[in-house]
Design a protein around this motif. Structure first.
Motif, PDB file in Angstrom:
ATOM      1  N   GLY A  58      56.770  35.221  26.227  1.00 34.33           N
ATOM      2  CA  GLY A  58      55.388  34.983  26.633  1.00 34.33           C
ATOM      3  C   GLY A  58      55.222  34.972  28.138  1.00 34.33           C
ATOM      4  N   LEU A  59      56.137  35.627  28.855  1.00 35.16           N
ATOM      5  CA  LEU A  59      56.095  35.706  30.309  1.00 35.16           C
ATOM      6  C   LEU A  59      55.694  37.120  30.724  1.00 35.16           C
ATOM      7  N   SER A  60      54.757  37.237  31.637  1.00 36.34           N
ATOM      8  CA  SER A  60      54.365  38.560  32.139  1.00 36.34           C
ATOM      9  C   SER A  60      55.454  39.068  33.068  1.00 36.34           C
ATOM     10  N   VAL A  61      56.118  40.149  32.664  1.00 42.11           N
ATOM     11  CA  VAL A  61      57.159  40.766  33.488  1.00 42.11           C
ATOM     12  C   VAL A  61      56.713  42.182  33.824  1.00 42.11           C
ATOM     13  N   LEU A  62      56.710  42.498  35.105  1.00 42.75           N
ATOM     14  CA  LEU A  62      56.348  43.831  35.566  1.00 42.75           C
ATOM     15  C   LEU A  62      57.581  44.479  36.162  1.00 42.75           C
ATOM     16  N   ARG A  63      57.862  45.694  35.756  1.00 44.85           N
ATOM     17  CA  ARG A  63      58.945  46.425  36.410  1.00 44.85           C
ATOM     18  C   ARG A  63      58.395  47.050  37.677  1.00 44.85           C
ATOM     19  N   VAL A  64      59.175  47.022  38.720  1.00 45.66           N
ATOM     20  CA  VAL A  64      58.692  47.375  40.057  1.00 45.66           C
ATOM     21  C   VAL A  64      58.212  48.815  40.146  1.00 45.66           C
ATOM     22  N   ASP A  65      58.746  49.686  39.286  1.00 43.84           N
ATOM     23  CA  ASP A  65      58.395  51.096  39.372  1.00 43.84           C
ATOM     24  C   ASP A  65      57.221  51.511  38.491  1.00 43.84           C
ATOM     25  N   ARG A  66      56.616  50.588  37.753  1.00 41.18           N
ATOM     26  CA  ARG A  66      55.520  50.971  36.861  1.00 41.18           C
ATOM     27  C   ARG A  66      54.287  51.452  37.641  1.00 41.18           C
ATOM     28  N   ALA A 105      67.790  34.843  29.064  1.00 39.17           N
ATOM     29  CA  ALA A 105      68.182  33.506  29.506  1.00 39.17           C
ATOM     30  C   ALA A 105      67.690  33.232  30.922  1.00 39.17           C
ATOM     31  N   ASP A 106      67.832  34.210  31.820  1.00 37.89           N
ATOM     32  CA  ASP A 106      67.361  34.050  33.191  1.00 37.89           C
ATOM     33  C   ASP A 106      65.850  33.831  33.228  1.00 37.89           C
ATOM     34  N   LEU A 107      65.126  34.628  32.458  1.00 37.62           N
ATOM     35  CA  LEU A 107      63.673  34.523  32.458  1.00 37.62           C
ATOM     36  C   LEU A 107      63.196  33.248  31.774  1.00 37.62           C
ATOM     37  N   ALA A 108      63.946  32.801  30.758  1.00 35.85           N
ATOM     38  CA  ALA A 108      63.601  31.529  30.114  1.00 35.85           C
ATOM     39  C   ALA A 108      63.724  30.382  31.116  1.00 35.85           C
ATOM     40  N   GLY A 109      64.748  30.449  31.963  1.00 40.93           N
ATOM     41  CA  GLY A 109      64.895  29.442  33.011  1.00 40.93           C
ATOM     42  C   GLY A 109      63.740  29.484  33.988  1.00 40.93           C
TER      43      GLY A 109
END
Length: 221
Positions: free
Chosen positions: A86-94, A54-58
């Motif tokens: 369909g949003l590019s999400v990167l985790r900070v530790d990758r 929901a947060d990312l959809a916003g």
């Protein structure tokens, strides 16, 4: 614009400062959700999947193309939620995990929250598989440190982390699993690299957000 998903308000000025150093001019939109970490610790990371989506959809409705999750515990869930939108999400530790795998096979993961161990270890093994390398991962909890962090004792928190890092033996690289631990790596000499995620994570996310590694002020090395 780059959206950052945090589970502590203390991360906001840290990443603003990193943005100023790594990618000046890039707009950051901070979403702070401490309640998600509380629930993930009590019920598991999957328990917050719908809230993250929901947060990312916003964020998508607001025009975001890329998001950075700065919480290691929620990283894998955030990446999955982003993929569904369909949003590019990167985790900070990758990026940090990839560097650890390239550094050596004996990896020690230091954390102040036990809930961070499983997702961090899974991430390192994923990056090892991608790189075609065999690694062993050992986890080390810093006792009592998180309570100091929650109490606002930043100096005590970082001192406990540095002390624990100095006790680690038989490792080729030490990974600081949580973004809040990063300052403990500054000036810390334990004979092996000590890696932290915020700077390299922000740098990689900024490159994704701008779509141009030559973006003014963006470091690529």
């Amino acid at each position: 614009m780059l959206v950052l998903l945090h589970t502590s308000p203390l991360h906001v000025p840290v990443f603003d400062a990193l943005r100023d150093e790594e990618a000046p001019g890039l707009t950051l939109d901070h979403l702070v959700r401490p309640e998600l970490l509380d629930r993930a610790r009590a019920q598991g990371p999957d328990s917050v999947a719908k809230d993250l989506e929901a947060d990312l959809a916003g964020a998508v409705r607001g025009g975001a193309r890329v998001a950075l999750c700065t919480c290691s515990t929620l990283g894998s869930v955030a990446e999955a939620a982003g993929a569904a939108l369909g949003l590019s999400v990167l985790r900070v530790d990758r990026p940090m995990a990839a560097t650890a795998v390239a550094t050596g096979p004996r990896i020690a993961v230091l954390a102040t929250l036990e809930s961070t161990f499983v997702p961090t270890k899974e991430l390192i093994m994923e990056e090892a598989g991608r790189a075609g390398r065999e690694v062993s991962v050992r986890t080390v909890l810093v006792p009592g440190a998180w309570e100091r962090f929650e109490a606002g004792d930043s100096d005590g928190y970082l001192m406990a982390i540095a002390s624990a890092a100095r006790e680690i033996r038989n490792a080729d690289v030490i990974v600081l699993a949580q973004g809040s631990m990063a300052p403990a790596a500054e000036g810390l000499d334990v004979g092996v690299p000590v890696l932290a995620g915020p700077r390299t994570g922000l740098r990689a996310a900024a490159q994704l957000a701008t779509g141009d590694t030559g973006f003014s002020g963006l470091r690529t090395t």
